[in-house]
Design an enzyme around this catalytic site. Structure first.
Site, PDB file in Angstrom:
ATOM      1  N   CYS A  27      69.553  56.060  20.408  1.00 60.55           N
ATOM      2  CA  CYS A  27      68.607  57.281  19.971  1.00 60.55           C
ATOM      3  C   CYS A  27      69.685  57.701  18.915  1.00 60.55           C
ATOM      4  CB  CYS A  27      68.817  58.161  21.384  1.00 60.55           C
ATOM      5  SG  CYS A  27      70.494  58.162  22.177  1.00 60.55           S
TER       6      CYS A  27
HETATM    7  P1  NAD Z   1      60.397  55.976  27.871  1.00 63.76           P
HETATM    8  O1  NAD Z   1      60.189  57.436  27.540  1.00 63.76           O
HETATM    9  O2  NAD Z   1      59.226  55.115  27.690  1.00 63.76           O
HETATM   10  O3  NAD Z   1      60.961  55.898  29.179  1.00 63.76           O
HETATM   11  C1  NAD Z   1      62.127  56.582  29.629  1.00 63.76           C
HETATM   12  C2  NAD Z   1      62.106  56.662  31.151  1.00 63.76           C
HETATM   13  O4  NAD Z   1      60.715  57.515  31.504  1.00 63.76           O
HETATM   14  C3  NAD Z   1      61.659  55.365  32.012  1.00 63.76           C
HETATM   15  O5  NAD Z   1      62.245  55.311  33.118  1.00 63.76           O
HETATM   16  C4  NAD Z   1      60.282  55.166  32.339  1.00 63.76           C
HETATM   17  O6  NAD Z   1      59.621  54.561  33.180  1.00 63.76           O
HETATM   18  C5  NAD Z   1      60.027  56.868  32.303  1.00 63.76           C
HETATM   19  N1  NAD Z   1      58.581  57.382  32.155  1.00 63.76           N
HETATM   20  C6  NAD Z   1      57.605  56.742  31.435  1.00 63.76           C
HETATM   21  N2  NAD Z   1      56.660  57.358  31.550  1.00 63.76           N
HETATM   22  C7  NAD Z   1      56.821  58.514  32.316  1.00 63.76           C
HETATM   23  C8  NAD Z   1      55.833  59.523  32.967  1.00 63.76           C
HETATM   24  N3  NAD Z   1      54.880  59.612  32.853  1.00 63.76           N
HETATM   25  N4  NAD Z   1      56.409  60.233  33.764  1.00 63.76           N
HETATM   26  C9  NAD Z   1      57.890  60.163  34.155  1.00 63.76           C
HETATM   27  N5  NAD Z   1      58.606  59.315  33.651  1.00 63.76           N
HETATM   28  C10 NAD Z   1      58.011  58.288  32.887  1.00 63.76           C
HETATM   29  O7  NAD Z   1      61.470  55.451  26.786  1.00 63.76           O
HETATM   30  P2  NAD Z   1      62.060  54.082  26.504  1.00 63.76           P
HETATM   31  O8  NAD Z   1      61.347  53.173  25.964  1.00 63.76           O
HETATM   32  O9  NAD Z   1      62.795  53.687  27.807  1.00 63.76           O
HETATM   33  O10 NAD Z   1      63.403  54.452  25.782  1.00 63.76           O
HETATM   34  C11 NAD Z   1      63.386  54.679  24.437  1.00 63.76           C
HETATM   35  C12 NAD Z   1      63.459  56.093  23.933  1.00 63.76           C
HETATM   36  O11 NAD Z   1      64.636  56.780  24.608  1.00 63.76           O
HETATM   37  C13 NAD Z   1      63.727  56.354  22.457  1.00 63.76           C
HETATM   38  O12 NAD Z   1      62.470  57.315  21.949  1.00 63.76           O
HETATM   39  C14 NAD Z   1      65.116  56.990  22.354  1.00 63.76           C
HETATM   40  O13 NAD Z   1      65.232  57.556  21.199  1.00 63.76           O
HETATM   41  C15 NAD Z   1      65.099  57.598  23.558  1.00 63.76           C
HETATM   42  N6  NAD Z   1      66.572  57.944  23.994  1.00 63.76           N
HETATM   43  C16 NAD Z   1      67.137  58.967  23.826  1.00 63.76           C
HETATM   44  C17 NAD Z   1      68.353  59.034  24.215  1.00 63.76           C
HETATM   45  C18 NAD Z   1      69.157  60.561  23.882  1.00 63.76           C
HETATM   46  O14 NAD Z   1      70.038  60.933  24.473  1.00 63.76           O
HETATM   47  N7  NAD Z   1      68.602  61.492  23.069  1.00 63.76           N
HETATM   48  C19 NAD Z   1      69.265  58.129  24.609  1.00 63.76           C
HETATM   49  C20 NAD Z   1      68.516  56.700  24.768  1.00 63.76           C
HETATM   50  C21 NAD Z   1      67.371  56.737  24.601  1.00 63.76           C
END
Ligand code: NAD
Length: 476
Positions: free
Chosen positions: A281
Site C-alpha cells: 500500500c
Molecule cells: P480487498 O479490499 O479486496 O480485500 C481486503 C479484505 O476485505 C479481504 O479480506 C476481503 O475478503 C475483504 N472484503 C472484500 N469485500 C468485502 C466486503 N464487501 N465486506 C467485508 N469485507 C470484504 O483488498 P485486497 O485486494 O486484499 O488488498 C489490496 C488493497 O489493500 C490495495 O488497495 C492496498 O492499497 C490495500 N492495502 C492497504 C494497506 C494500508 O495500510 N493502507 C495495507 C495493505 C494493503
C-alpha cells in the site's frame, strides 16, 4: 505439500475446507485448501468471542502479555517454515517473507511487553481529598478484516493491540492467503490463549466480512484493503455508531530535486516501487523530478528496474516474486497498456508477462491526469514526470485522492522540513523508500487512504481497541 486450513472457533479447528489456493509462481502446485465459510460460522465465532471476552479482560494484563510473548517465541522457532508457506501462497521472495514473519514476531513482542504498562493515568483533581484516574476499557469484540499482501504482519499488528487491551477477536483473513493467518493463530493457541479469545473465520469478503460488519456484537472493526470496500464498511459501521478503522489504497509519490544524487535517488525509488513486487500500500508509483535531474534519474531508475530478477520467491536468485493472482496481473498489464494509449513511453519493463512474472516497469511522458498517475495499480509500475520546480512538485504530490506516504530526495534540510510539513500524507520519507515502516511509531494515511481517525501500530495503537473511563476517587 498442500496445507489443510480450518477455522478457529471457540478453541476448536473446524470447518469444511473447499477453497483452493495455488502457488502464484507454480500454478500447478496446490498450496492450501481452506473453508469458504457462511454466516453460521460468523455467528458461532461471535458467540464464542462474546463468552470468552469477560474472563480475558479480567486476566491481568501482564498475564495476557506473557501469552503474546510466548507466541512470539514459538513463531520465532517456526520462522523459516512459516516464511516458506507465506512465499508459496503470496509470492514474495524468501527474504521478504522472512522479514514479514520477523515483523509479526516483533509486533507480538512489542504489544506483549505493553502488558506491564497497560492501563490509564492518575491525575490531580481540583476537589480536595480526591484522586482522578482513567481506565482503558476494552471495547469487547473486535473484528479484523485483512488483505493478502502482508498476510501475517497485518493480522498481527491488528490482533496484538486488540488482545493486550482485553478484547476478544474474530479475524477474517484474505482468501488468497489463509495459511499465514493460520500460523499466527496456531502460535497464539499453542502459547495458551484461551479458547474463544481469538477466532478465525475464512471465506469471502462479501459473505464473512459483510456479516461481521453488520453484526451489532462487533464493537470495533479494523480493516485494511481497497478503498472501495473500506468506504462501504465505513457506512455500515457508522450507521450503528460502532468504531471503525480503515487503512486503504495509496498513490504514493516521490519528489526528486536537482540537488539529489540521481543514482542514490533511483535506488530509493526502485526499492519503494518494485520491492514486494510493488504490492504494498506504501509502494511508490509516481515520481516528480525537477529539470536538472530528470534525464539522469530516468536512466538510473530504468537501470535499477532492469536489475531485478523476477522468479519463484523460493529460488535464491530471485529478487522479485510473481504477481499474486491472475486478476492482479491483468490489472498490471491493463494499466501499462492504458498508459501507452494515453501517450506514455515505456523505458523499462512493459513486456508480456511470463506466467505471473511481470517485469518492473518505468513510464515517462505521462500527463498529470493519466490513469496511471491517478489510480492505484498495486503492481511494480512507476511513472516519472518532470516538474518545473519544488513548488510544482509539492503541488503534484498533493494532487491526489490518496494520502498514505510520500517522499523527497534532496540534500537540503530546509526542503526536507518544508516537505514534511506540507505533504498531505500520513507518512513522509526523506531519502528513504516510501515502503518500509517501523512498528513502534503510528502508521496511517489521510484522504481516501484512511479513515484518518485512530492510527495503527506504535504506542497509540491500543486506543482504537479501548475506551477511556474516568474515575473520581474520594476518601476524606
Ligand atoms: P480487498 O479490499 O479486496 O480485500 C481486503 C479484505 O476485505 C479481504 O479480506 C476481503 O475478503 C475483504 N472484503 C472484500 N469485500 C468485502 C466486503 N464487501 N465486506 C467485508 N469485507 C470484504 O483488498 P485486497 O485486494 O486484499 O488488498 C489490496 C488493497 O489493500 C490495495 O488497495 C492496498 O492499497 C490495500 N492495502 C492497504 C494497506 C494500508 O495500510 N493502507 C495495507 C495493505 C494493503
Amino acid at each position: 505439500m498442500t496445507t489443510t486450513v480450518h477455522n478457529l472457533i471457540d478453541g476448536q479447528w473446524v470447518g469444511d475446507p473447499q477453497a483452493e489456493r495455488r502457488n502464484p509462481a507454480r500454478p500447478e502446485e496446490l498450496v492450501s485448501v481452506a473453508p469458504s465459510s457462511g454466516t453460521d460460522a460468523v455467528d458461532a465465532a461471535l458467540v464464542a468471542a462474546g463468552q470468552a471476552q469477560r474472563a480475558w479482560a479480567a486476566t491481568p494484563a501482564p498475564t495476557r502479555g506473557a501469552i503474546l510473548l510466548d507466541a512470539a517465541d514459538l513463531l520465532r522457532s517456526r520462522q523459516a517454515d512459516v516464511a516458506r508457506d507465506l512465499v508459496r501462497e503470496e509470492g514474495k521472495t524468501l527474504a521478504e517473507g522472512m522479514g514479514e514473519v520477523r515483523r509479526a514476531i516483533d509486533v507480538l513482542r512489542y504489544f506483549g511487553s505493553q502488558g506491564w504498562r497497560h492501563g490509564g493515568d492518575v491525575l490531580p483533581s481540583a476537589v480536595p481529598g480526591t484522586t482522578v484516574f482513567t481506565r482503558a476499557e476494552p471495547i469487547g469484540v473486535a473484528a479484523l478484516i485483512t488483505p493478502w499482501n502482508f498476510p501475517i504482519a497485518i493480522p498481527a499488528w491488528k490482533m496484538a493491540p486488540a488482545l493486550i487491551s482485553g478484547n476478544a477477536v474474530v479475524l477474517k483473513p484474505a482468501e488468497l492467503t489463509p495459511v499465514s493467518a493460520s500460523h499466527l493463530a496456531t502460535a497464539l493457541t499453542d502459547a495458551g490463549l484461551p479458547g474463544g479469545v481469538l477466532n478465525v473465520v475464512h471465506g469471502k469478503g462479501s459473505v464473512v466480512g459483510d456479516a461481521l460488519a453488520r453484526d451489532p456484537r462487533v464493537g470495533a472493526l479494523s480493516f485494511t484493503g481497497s478503498t472501495a470496500v473500506g468506504l462501504g464498511l465505513h457506512e455500515l459501521l457508522h450507521a450503528r455508531r460502532a468504531r471503525v478503522q480503515l487503512e486503504m489504497g495509496g498513490k504514493n509519490a516521490y519528489l526528486v530535486l536537482d540537488d539529489a544524487d540521481p543514482v542514490a535517488a533511483a535506488r530509493v525509488v526502485a526499492a519503494g516501487a518494485f520491492g514486494l513486487t510493488g504490492q504494498a500500500c506504501t509502494a511508490t508509483s509516481r515520481v516528480y523530478c525537477t529539470p536538472g535531474i530528470h534525464e539522469a534519474f530516468v536512466a538510473a531508475v530504468a537501470k535499477e528496474a532492469e536489475g531485478f530478477v523476477p522468479g519463484d520467491g523460493l529460488d535464491p536468485a530471485t529478487t522479485m516474486g510473481p504477481v499474486v493472482s491472475v486478476a492482479q496481473l491483468a490489472t498490471d498489464v491493463a494499466a501499462v497498456e492504458r498508459a501507452r494509449q494515453q501517450g506514455a513511453t515505456v523505458v523499462a519493463g512493459g513486456a508480456e508477462p511470463e506466467g505471473q512474472l511481470f517485469a518492473p516497469t518505468v513510464l515517462t511522458g505521462v500527463a498529470h491526469d493519466a490513469d496511471v498517475v491517478r489510480k492505484e495499480v498495486f503492481g511494480p509500475v512507476v511513472a516519472v514526470i518532470e516538474v518545473a520546480d519544488y513548488d510544482e512538485g509539492l503541488a503534484r504530490v498533493n494532487d491526489s485522492d490518496y494520502g498514505l506516504t510520500a517522499g523527497i530526495c534532496t540534500g537540503s534540510l530546509a526542503a526536507a522540513h518544508h516537505f514534511a510539513e506540507h505533504a498531505a500524507v500520513g507518512v513522509v520519507k526523506v531519502n528513504r523508500p516510501t515502503s518500509g515502516l517501523d512498528l513502534n511509531v503510528p502508521f496511517g494515511g489521510v484522504k481516501d487512504s484512511s479513515s484518518n481517525t485512530f492510527r495503527e501500530q506504535g504506542p497509540t495503537a491500543t486506543e482504537f481497541y479501548t475506551w477511556s473511563k474516568t474515575v473520581y476517587l474520594g476518601f476524606e
